[in-house]
Design a protein around this motif. Sequence first.
Motif, PDB file in Angstrom:
ATOM      1  N   GLN A  60      28.078 -89.481  38.446  1.00 11.12           N
ATOM      2  CA  GLN A  60      29.461 -89.068  38.225  1.00 11.12           C
ATOM      3  C   GLN A  60      29.713 -87.675  38.798  1.00 11.12           C
ATOM      4  O   GLN A  60      30.771 -87.398  39.353  1.00 11.12           O
ATOM      5  CB  GLN A  60      29.819 -89.094  36.735  1.00 11.12           C
ATOM      6  N   GLY A  61      28.707 -86.823  38.678  1.00  9.35           N
ATOM      7  CA  GLY A  61      28.862 -85.440  39.126  1.00  9.35           C
ATOM      8  C   GLY A  61      29.161 -85.312  40.608  1.00  9.35           C
ATOM      9  O   GLY A  61      29.967 -84.477  41.017  1.00  9.35           O
ATOM     10  N   ILE A  62      28.549 -86.152  41.435  1.00 11.14           N
ATOM     11  CA  ILE A  62      28.795 -86.060  42.874  1.00 11.14           C
ATOM     12  C   ILE A  62      30.211 -86.525  43.205  1.00 11.14           C
ATOM     13  O   ILE A  62      30.854 -85.975  44.109  1.00 11.14           O
ATOM     14  CB  ILE A  62      27.726 -86.825  43.699  1.00 11.14           C
ATOM     15  N   LYS A  63      30.717 -87.484  42.462  1.00 10.77           N
ATOM     16  CA  LYS A  63      32.101 -87.932  42.672  1.00 10.77           C
ATOM     17  C   LYS A  63      33.082 -86.814  42.329  1.00 10.77           C
ATOM     18  O   LYS A  63      34.080 -86.599  43.030  1.00 10.77           O
ATOM     19  CB  LYS A  63      32.391 -89.173  41.835  1.00 10.77           C
ATOM     20  N   ASP A  64      32.790 -86.094  41.244  1.00 11.70           N
ATOM     21  CA  ASP A  64      33.635 -84.966  40.845  1.00 11.70           C
ATOM     22  C   ASP A  64      33.502 -83.801  41.830  1.00 11.70           C
ATOM     23  O   ASP A  64      34.485 -83.155  42.184  1.00 11.70           O
ATOM     24  CB  ASP A  64      33.279 -84.502  39.435  1.00 11.70           C
ATOM     25  N   TYR A  65      32.288 -83.555  42.256  1.00  6.46           N
ATOM     26  CA  TYR A  65      31.992 -82.438  43.165  1.00  6.46           C
ATOM     27  C   TYR A  65      32.777 -82.569  44.465  1.00  6.46           C
ATOM     28  O   TYR A  65      33.340 -81.603  44.966  1.00  6.46           O
ATOM     29  CB  TYR A  65      30.488 -82.406  43.443  1.00  6.46           C
TER      30      TYR A  65
END
Length: 109
Positions: A60-65
Amino acid sequence: MSDAQAFIDNLVKTNDVVLFMKGTARMPMCGFSGTVVKILDHVGVDFQDVNVLADDAIRQGIKDYSNWPTIPQLYVKGEFIGGCDIVREMFETGELKQVLSDAGVALDA
């Protein structure tokens, strides 16, 4: 910034080429990730692979990043390049090799 975001930020800033993907370069777990691995191997660039399936926070973090909803995601010298379709198109036009070269990333001859 969350721990996952800090981890991602560090990875993209300390590696020339990073591919966030499903699975690993040796064993891609989806066709899109596998396609990008084949393209990077073809142009002869070393890259850091990150298996997003191993950690939900990274997934999820890479999508947000990147503010990009899909995996895989390719980064060159800290800059988000795109996903499978963009990388494939850039490869077909020769733009990917040019971006890598312009960024000072070593390519196998």
